[in-house]
Design a protein around this motif. Structure first.
Motif, PDB file in Angstrom:
ATOM      1  N   ALA A 131      -5.940  -1.179   1.800  1.00 23.91           N
ATOM      2  CA  ALA A 131      -5.897   0.188   1.265  1.00 23.91           C
ATOM      3  C   ALA A 131      -6.121   0.211  -0.243  1.00 23.91           C
ATOM      4  N   LEU A 132      -5.510  -0.719  -0.952  1.00 25.02           N
ATOM      5  CA  LEU A 132      -5.606  -0.728  -2.410  1.00 25.02           C
ATOM      6  C   LEU A 132      -6.985  -1.167  -2.883  1.00 25.02           C
ATOM      7  N   ALA A 133      -7.586  -2.108  -2.169  1.00 31.34           N
ATOM      8  CA  ALA A 133      -8.951  -2.513  -2.512  1.00 31.34           C
ATOM      9  C   ALA A 133      -9.908  -1.341  -2.356  1.00 31.34           C
ATOM     10  N   LEU A 134      -9.782  -0.611  -1.251  1.00 34.97           N
ATOM     11  CA  LEU A 134     -10.639   0.560  -1.024  1.00 34.97           C
ATOM     12  C   LEU A 134     -10.354   1.654  -2.055  1.00 34.97           C
ATOM     13  N   ALA A 135      -9.090   1.828  -2.379  1.00 32.66           N
ATOM     14  CA  ALA A 135      -8.715   2.879  -3.326  1.00 32.66           C
ATOM     15  C   ALA A 135      -9.267   2.629  -4.725  1.00 32.66           C
ATOM     16  N   THR A 136      -9.323   1.371  -5.131  1.00 32.00           N
ATOM     17  CA  THR A 136      -9.864   1.067  -6.457  1.00 32.00           C
ATOM     18  C   THR A 136     -11.378   1.267  -6.498  1.00 32.00           C
ATOM     19  N   GLU A 137     -12.035   1.008  -5.373  1.00 34.25           N
ATOM     20  CA  GLU A 137     -13.490   1.171  -5.315  1.00 34.25           C
ATOM     21  C   GLU A 137     -13.889   2.626  -5.090  1.00 34.25           C
ATOM     22  N   LYS A 138     -13.034   3.372  -4.411  1.00 37.95           N
ATOM     23  CA  LYS A 138     -13.339   4.762  -4.049  1.00 37.95           C
ATOM     24  C   LYS A 138     -12.191   5.679  -4.490  1.00 37.95           C
ATOM     25  N   PRO A 139     -12.119   5.991  -5.787  1.00 40.77           N
ATOM     26  CA  PRO A 139     -10.988   6.768  -6.302  1.00 40.77           C
ATOM     27  C   PRO A 139     -10.909   8.193  -5.763  1.00 40.77           C
ATOM     28  N   ASN A 140     -11.995   8.704  -5.196  1.00 42.42           N
ATOM     29  CA  ASN A 140     -11.971  10.059  -4.643  1.00 42.42           C
ATOM     30  C   ASN A 140     -11.611  10.093  -3.160  1.00 42.42           C
ATOM     31  N   TRP A 141     -11.508   8.927  -2.532  1.00 47.71           N
ATOM     32  CA  TRP A 141     -11.094   8.895  -1.129  1.00 47.71           C
ATOM     33  C   TRP A 141      -9.598   9.202  -1.043  1.00 47.71           C
ATOM     34  N   GLN A 142      -9.203   9.817   0.059  1.00 48.08           N
ATOM     35  CA  GLN A 142      -7.788  10.007   0.367  1.00 48.08           C
ATOM     36  C   GLN A 142      -7.384   8.924   1.366  1.00 48.08           C
ATOM     37  N   ILE A 143      -6.447   8.077   0.975  1.00 44.87           N
ATOM     38  CA  ILE A 143      -6.087   6.917   1.792  1.00 44.87           C
ATOM     39  C   ILE A 143      -4.610   6.963   2.145  1.00 44.87           C
ATOM     40  N   GLU A 144      -4.328   6.826   3.428  1.00 43.21           N
ATOM     41  CA  GLU A 144      -2.951   6.705   3.906  1.00 43.21           C
ATOM     42  C   GLU A 144      -2.755   5.289   4.435  1.00 43.21           C
ATOM     43  N   ALA A 145      -1.623   4.696   4.113  1.00 40.97           N
ATOM     44  CA  ALA A 145      -1.332   3.319   4.519  1.00 40.97           C
ATOM     45  C   ALA A 145       0.060   3.274   5.135  1.00 40.97           C
ATOM     46  N   VAL A 146       0.162   2.723   6.334  1.00 43.79           N
ATOM     47  CA  VAL A 146       1.450   2.705   7.029  1.00 43.79           C
ATOM     48  C   VAL A 146       1.809   1.301   7.498  1.00 43.79           C
ATOM     49  N   ASP A 147       3.102   1.079   7.651  1.00 44.77           N
ATOM     50  CA  ASP A 147       3.594  -0.180   8.209  1.00 44.77           C
ATOM     51  C   ASP A 147       4.912   0.107   8.932  1.00 44.77           C
ATOM     52  N   PHE A 148       5.165  -0.653   9.968  1.00 46.46           N
ATOM     53  CA  PHE A 148       6.403  -0.482  10.735  1.00 46.46           C
ATOM     54  C   PHE A 148       7.611  -1.004   9.957  1.00 46.46           C
ATOM     55  N   GLN A 149       7.403  -2.068   9.169  1.00 46.75           N
ATOM     56  CA  GLN A 149       8.501  -2.704   8.443  1.00 46.75           C
ATOM     57  C   GLN A 149       8.764  -1.987   7.120  1.00 46.75           C
ATOM     58  N   LEU A 150       9.999  -1.527   6.931  1.00 52.90           N
ATOM     59  CA  LEU A 150      10.329  -0.794   5.712  1.00 52.90           C
ATOM     60  C   LEU A 150      10.181  -1.653   4.456  1.00 52.90           C
ATOM     61  N   GLU A 151      10.474  -2.948   4.575  1.00 56.72           N
ATOM     62  CA  GLU A 151      10.298  -3.851   3.420  1.00 56.72           C
ATOM     63  C   GLU A 151       8.838  -3.906   2.990  1.00 56.72           C
ATOM     64  N   ALA A 152       7.933  -3.916   3.967  1.00 58.47           N
ATOM     65  CA  ALA A 152       6.506  -3.919   3.653  1.00 58.47           C
ATOM     66  C   ALA A 152       6.099  -2.605   2.999  1.00 58.47           C
ATOM     67  N   VAL A 153       6.627  -1.489   3.505  1.00 56.32           N
ATOM     68  CA  VAL A 153       6.326  -0.181   2.931  1.00 56.32           C
ATOM     69  C   VAL A 153       6.739  -0.141   1.463  1.00 56.32           C
ATOM     70  N   GLU A 154       7.942  -0.623   1.163  1.00 47.33           N
ATOM     71  CA  GLU A 154       8.428  -0.624  -0.225  1.00 47.33           C
ATOM     72  C   GLU A 154       7.573  -1.520  -1.113  1.00 47.33           C
ATOM     73  N   LEU A 155       7.167  -2.661  -0.575  1.00 46.82           N
ATOM     74  CA  LEU A 155       6.322  -3.580  -1.342  1.00 46.82           C
ATOM     75  C   LEU A 155       4.961  -2.955  -1.629  1.00 46.82           C
ATOM     76  N   ALA A 156       4.360  -2.344  -0.610  1.00 47.10           N
ATOM     77  CA  ALA A 156       3.058  -1.695  -0.795  1.00 47.10           C
ATOM     78  C   ALA A 156       3.159  -0.562  -1.817  1.00 47.10           C
TER      79      ALA A 156
END
Length: 286
Positions: A131-156
Motif C-alpha cells: 500500500a505504501l509503495a503504491l501510495a508514494t508512486e500514486k499520491p492521488n490514488w485512494q488506498i485502503e489497507a487492512v489486516d486481521f492482526q491489530l499489531e500489524a494495523v498499528e505498525l502499518a
C-alpha cells in the motif's frame, strides 16, 4: 576476571561475521548492518573509521544482537526496520518481513493502471509495504489497507505517519469483513498466507521466526486465496483487477481458481528469480 577488551569497528565486524557465518550467506553484511545500527551511524561510517573503539554500551548491544542473529533471528526483527521500494519500513515479529519479490506485484499494478484517480485495497497489509509503495508512486490514488492482526494495523499506521502519506487509510478487517459493502475498488491486491502447514520451509531461515498466521493456509496453502478471489468480485468495479502473490509452485492452481469464479485476462508474472509469483485477473460484474 580481566577487563573486557574493547573492539575496534574492524574487529567488531570480524567478530560478527564469524558468529553469523553458520546461519547466513551474507554474514559480513549482517555484521555491518547490526554494528551500524548499534552505533546509530550509516554503514559508510564503518569504512571511514575502522580503528575507532566501541563504547562499552555499544559493544554489549552489538554482542547481544550478533548472538541473536547467530541463533537465526532475522536482521529486520533485530533492527526493527526493512527497506521496501526504497522506503524504510518499521517491522516487528507481528508481521512478515517485506521481500524484494513482492515489489513485482507493485510494478505490475503501476504498469497496468495509469489513471490518476484509482481506488485500491490492500488485503493483509502487514507492514503496509504494498500500500505504501503504491501510495508514494500514486499520491492521488485512494488506498485502503487492512489486516486481521491489530499489531500489524498499528505498525502499518506508524509507517504511514512516518512517511507522511495522506492517501492511505489503515484499519482492522478479517479480509473483507469490515470493508464498506458499498465501496468498489479499481484494484485489489494481496499477499495472503499461501504456505501449506506441513511445508518444511516453515522451519528454515527467517520464516521460522515469522508469524505463522501470515504464512500458513489450509487446503495446500490455497484456502485464503480462494476466499479472496471469490469475495473480491463483490468489491471490484466492473473491469477491476485483482492481484495475488502466491507460492512459486501454485500458479496453475491460482489461475484455475480465478477461472472458476469467472475472471478473465488471467496472467501470471515471474519474480526476480524467474519463479511464478503474482497472478492477476480482471472481473466484469454482470
Amino acid at each position: 576476571m580481566g577487563e573486557r577488551t574493547s573492539f575496534t569497528i574492524q574487529q567488531a565486524i570480524e567478530y560478527g561475521r564469524s558468529l553469523c557465518s553458520t546461519v547466513s550467506d551474507s554474514a559480513k553484511l549482517d555484521s555491518q548492518i547490526l554494528l551500524a545500527f548499534c552505533l546509530e551511524k550509516p554503514t559508510s561510517y564503518l569504512f571511514t573509521w575502522p580503528d575507532k573503539t566501541l563504547a562499552t554500551s555499544q559493544q554489549l548491544l552489538f554482542e547481544t544482537l550478533v548472538a541473536r542473529r547467530a541463533n537465526g533471528e532475522p536482521i529486520a526483527y533485530l533492527t526493527g526496520e526493512k527497506e521496501f521500494w526504497s522506503l524504510p519500513l518499521k517491522v516487528s515479529p507481528a508481521t512478515l518481513i517485506p521481500r524484494p519479490d513482492t515489489e513485482v506485484l507493485v510494478e505490475q499494478v503501476l504498469l497496468n493502471h495509469k489513471a490518476n484517480n484509482c481506488r485500491c485495497l490492500d488485503l493483509g497489509t502487514g507492514t503496509g509495504a504494498i500500500a505504501l509503495a503504491l501510495a508514494t508512486e500514486k499520491p492521488n490514488w485512494q488506498i485502503e489497507a487492512v489486516d486481521f492482526q491489530l499489531e500489524a494495523v498499528e505498525l502499518a499506521k506508524q509507517n504511514v505517519a512516518r512517511l507522511g502519506l495522506q492517501n492511505v487509510s489503515v484499519y482492522q478487517s478479517d479480509w473483507f469483513a469490515h470493508i464498506d459493502q458499498a465501496t468498489r475498488f479499481d484494484i485489489i491486491v494481496s499477499n495472503p498466507p499461501y504456505i501449506d502447514k506441513h511445508d518444511q520451509h516453515l522451519l528454515e531461515g527467517d520464516v521460522a521466526f515469522e508469524p505463522k498466521s501470515a504464512l500458513v493456509a489450509e487446503n495446500d496453502g490455497l484456502s485464503d486465496i480462494q476466499k479472496i478471489v471469490f469475495d473480491a468480485r463483490s468489491y471490484l468495479v466492473s473491469g477491476g483487477y485483482l492481484y495475488i502473490e502466491h507460492g512459486c509452485g501454485q500458479a496453475l492452481e491460482v489461475q484455475s481458481i480465478f477461472s472458476e469464479f469467472d475472471y478473465h485476462h488471467i496472467q501470471t508474472v515471474k519474480d526476480y528469480n524467474n519463479n511464478d509469483r503474482v497472478t492477476l485477473a480482471c472481473y466484469n460484474n454482470k
